[in-house]
Design an enzyme around this catalytic site. Structure first.
Site, mmCIF file in Angstrom:
data_model
loop_
_atom_site.group_PDB
_atom_site.id
_atom_site.type_symbol
_atom_site.label_atom_id
_atom_site.label_comp_id
_atom_site.label_asym_id
_atom_site.label_seq_id
_atom_site.Cartn_x
_atom_site.Cartn_y
_atom_site.Cartn_z
ATOM 1 N N HIS A 88 -31.776 -16.597 45.936
ATOM 2 C CA HIS A 88 -33.079 -16.232 46.815
ATOM 3 C C HIS A 88 -33.906 -15.072 46.156
ATOM 4 O O HIS A 88 -33.375 -14.070 45.774
ATOM 5 C CB HIS A 88 -32.812 -16.148 48.192
ATOM 6 C CG HIS A 88 -31.906 -14.872 48.396
ATOM 7 N ND1 HIS A 88 -32.318 -13.657 48.857
ATOM 8 C CD2 HIS A 88 -30.636 -14.926 48.712
ATOM 9 C CE1 HIS A 88 -31.303 -12.657 48.963
ATOM 10 N NE2 HIS A 88 -30.278 -13.347 48.873
ATOM 11 N N HIS A 101 -35.864 -16.819 28.662
ATOM 12 C CA HIS A 101 -34.709 -17.884 28.833
ATOM 13 C C HIS A 101 -33.790 -17.502 29.457
ATOM 14 O O HIS A 101 -32.932 -16.423 29.394
ATOM 15 C CB HIS A 101 -34.266 -18.118 27.257
ATOM 16 C CG HIS A 101 -33.357 -19.344 27.106
ATOM 17 N ND1 HIS A 101 -33.023 -19.738 25.917
ATOM 18 C CD2 HIS A 101 -32.757 -19.948 27.985
ATOM 19 C CE1 HIS A 101 -32.282 -20.792 25.867
ATOM 20 N NE2 HIS A 101 -32.060 -20.865 27.231
#
Ligand SMILES: CC(C)(COP(=O)(O)OP(=O)(O)OC[C@H]1O[C@@H](n2cnc3c(N)ncnc32)[C@H](O)[C@@H]1OP(=O)(O)O)[C@@H](O)C(=O)NCCC(=O)NCCS
Length: 221
Positions: free
Chosen positions: A148, A157
């Site tokens: 979260h 990446h």
């Protein structure tokens, strides 16, 4: 009728993207090697070099950035990403007015309020939890987990199996290596390389390469 989709690139990452897009059909791949033109690849053929996309007007085609990035950086500060031209390719076609399609594998789990930039690629089994945002041209690779309230920049990446705990921020052009873990609330500056398997327990300033458990900076050579 939907617009044709061209995947720029014809390597391993491009083929994984073609699978993730199913049941959408792609028109083809691109490859700078003329010997590969017309060869059947994976659901479609190689059409030519990247410039074949320029035959279409930007409004008539959807592009997918098929160039992966592996991240090679020790002793090369600030050179974490774009070793294979992924960022250059995105910027080149965006500045010419072309748009990049988001690719989201059907097995990815994405909370309803997650904000996704343009051309993001969320691969098989990835999990993105509530309050998270992902910048343009960023890959969240196979089975990576982003908890979260994480904020991930552009051209990042997050490699396969990486785990980001809640409230982590990651700057632009960062490579988070395969299987790396970043504990809650950490800030990673732009252009950092987080080695495969590293465990990050402290904030990392921009441009650093870190490695190991716990992750420590690798100095320039
Ligand atoms: C950290 C990294 C960028 C270093 O790459 P490099 O500059 O080519 O480094 P080298 O392979 O020359 O290794 C240099 C040293 O670091 C060590 N090393 C390299 N990667 C390491 C890692 N992930 N963890 C621990 N040690 C590592 C090597 O053993 C070597 O040690 P030595 O000097 O004592 O022999 C690279 O190994 C890495 O982890 N890249 C991320 C890969 C990834 O995420 N791939 C996913 C693609 S989808």
């Amino acid at each position: 009728m939907s617009k044709p989709i061209i995947i720029l690139g014809a390597g391993g990452h491009a083929r994984v993207l073609a699978d993730a897009l199913l049941p959408l059909e792609i028109s083809g791949f691109t490859d700078s090697n003329p010997l590969k033109v017309d060869s059947p690849l994976h659901h479609a053929a190689v059409l030519g070099g990247d410039d074949v996309a320029l035959a279409y007007s930007p409004d008539d085609i959807q592009l997918v950035n098929g160039v992966g990035s592996v991240g090679i950086a020790i002793g090369k500060k600030g050179a974490a990403l774009d070793t294979l031209g992924r960022v250059t390719l995105f910027k080149r076609f965006r500045s010419a007015g072309y748009r990049f399609l988001d690719v989201i594998h059907p097995s990815a789990i994405i909370a309803p309020d997650v904000a996704l930039g343009e051309g993001v690629q969320i691969m098989a089994g990835a999990v993105l939890q509530t309050g998270t945002s992902i910048g343009d041209n960023t890959i969240v690779n196979t089975r990576a987990s982003i908890d979260h309230d994480c904020h991930i920049g552009a051209h990042v990446h997050i490699a396969p199996g990486a785990v980001l705990s809640g409230g982590v921020t990651v700057g632009d052009y960062v490579h988070v290596g395969a299987g790396a873990t970043i504990v809650q609330g950490i800030h990673i500056g732009a252009n950092c390389m987080i080695a495969a398997g590293a465990v990050v327990i402290r904030d990392i300033p921009a441009g650093e390469t870190v490695i190991g458990v716990p992750a420590k900076e690798v100095k320039d050579e």
